[in-house]
Design an enzyme around this catalytic site. Structure first.
Site, PDB file in Angstrom:
ATOM      1  N   THR A   1       0.719  -0.945  -0.062  1.00 38.61           N
ATOM      2  CA  THR A   1       0.359   0.284   0.200  1.00 38.61           C
ATOM      3  C   THR A   1       0.791   1.273   0.585  1.00 38.61           C
ATOM      4  OG1 THR A   1      -1.632   1.191   1.130  1.00 38.61           O
ATOM      5  CG2 THR A   1      -0.222  -0.278   2.710  1.00 38.61           C
TER       6      THR A   1
ATOM      7  N   GLY B   1       1.150   6.381  -6.977  1.00 38.85           N
ATOM      8  CA  GLY B   1       0.737   4.864  -7.057  1.00 38.85           C
ATOM      9  C   GLY B   1      -0.804   4.018  -7.177  1.00 38.85           C
TER      10      GLY B   1
ATOM     11  N   LYS C   1       3.528   1.636  -3.995  1.00 33.49           N
ATOM     12  CA  LYS C   1       3.221   0.667  -5.148  1.00 33.49           C
ATOM     13  C   LYS C   1       4.146   0.935  -6.264  1.00 33.49           C
ATOM     14  CE  LYS C   1      -1.128   0.313  -2.925  1.00 33.49           C
ATOM     15  NZ  LYS C   1      -2.815   0.995  -3.942  1.00 33.49           N
TER      16      LYS C   1
END
Length: 281
Positions: A62, A130, A66
């Site tokens: 997370t 991301g 990413k």
């Protein structure tokens, strides 16, 4: 050595992923060793390799890791390559295979759980990091008419749009142009701004029409500020990222264990603990 799984983030103490995967494991009769590992960006790569050396065979990733996870993968799924972002890692020998399940998880949550038809919708995506990159391709694949990306650093938005490869449907715009963009049926917040408890979203009301659904990829306290704005703006629906979290986790579980678990039980359990962020008004 016991197979280990984890979620990497910074911060990550709030993560519900260990609880979710423990529930999935019980449902399927699979013993799951899954934990949350907090690593600062400059410690991520070394931490990931230490995890692998200690029996790590699969991981979720997370914010803010990413894109770094993407860079360490030897092989990638087509959707991860398109997104330039990875949230699911699978160890193959001494190398990492990467996928992104956020997008398919979010689309499944919106269409199956919340009953939304995404086809023909005009969508505003706020953010170009991301998380944004991981969901944008899935929305294009789901049939939205136009994707407009705004980001405070416009170069990042341009990079995201270039990666999508659909110049007729995906465009970037400056943050200062928000008032000039018209209205949208779908507004998605893919920033982490809500993690600042003092933040207040002040987006133009002109972005909203009678059909607008507002979605925050965050859940819990980090989603409060954006969803508060959305409710004040009279958005038809407000959805936090809890359903996406559960659905993307199920996709990861499938890749690691070969079976896709049922998601309703764990979603309802988590939702009861987050009633203040009810999925739909």
């Amino acid at each position: 050595m016991t197979d280990r799984y984890a979620v990497f983030g910074h911060p990550v103490a709030h993560s519900k992923s260990p609880q979710i995967h423990a529930t999935f494991g019980r449902q399927e009769g699979i013993a799951v060793d899954y934990r949350a590992i907090d690593l600062a960006p400059d410690a991520f790569l070394a931490g990931l390799e230490a995890f692998a050396a200690d029996g790590g065979v699969g991981a979720n990733v997370t914010s803010p890791h990413k894109e770094a996870a993407f860079s360490v993968c030897t092989t990638l799924t087509a959707r991860a390559r398109r997104a330039g972002s990875v949230n699911t890692l699978l160890r193959k020998g001494d190398r990492w295979h990467g996928d992104t399940t956020d997008g398919i998880g979010l689309v499944r949550d919106l269409t199956d759980r919340h009953g939304l038809d995404l086809r023909g919708r005009r969508m505003l995506l706020i953010g170009a990091g991301g998380s944004a990159r991981s969901v944008a391709p899935a929305f294009l694949d789901a049939g939205i008419t136009e994707l407009v990306v705004v980001n405070r650093t416009p170069e990042r938005a341009d990079e995201l749009i270039d990666a999508m490869g659909e110049p007729g449907r995906a465009i970037s715009r400056y943050w200062e142009d928000l008032r000039e963009l018209g209205d949208f049926e779908l507004i998605v917040n893919a920033t982490s701004a809500g993690r600042d408890r003092d933040v207040e979203f002040k987006l133009p009301l002109s972005l909203v029409n009678s059909m607008t659904t507002a979605v925050d990829l965050n859940y819990g306290e980090a989603a409060i500020a954006f969803l508060a704005w959305a409710r004040a703006a009279n958005c038809r629906n407000t959805v936090d990222g809890l359903g996406m979290l559960v659905e993307q986790a199920a996709e990861s579980f499938l890749q690691w264990h070969g079976v896709r678990p049922q998601t309703d039980e764990v979603y309802q359990t988590l939702r009861q603990g987050a009633a203040v962020l009810a999925g739909e008004d």
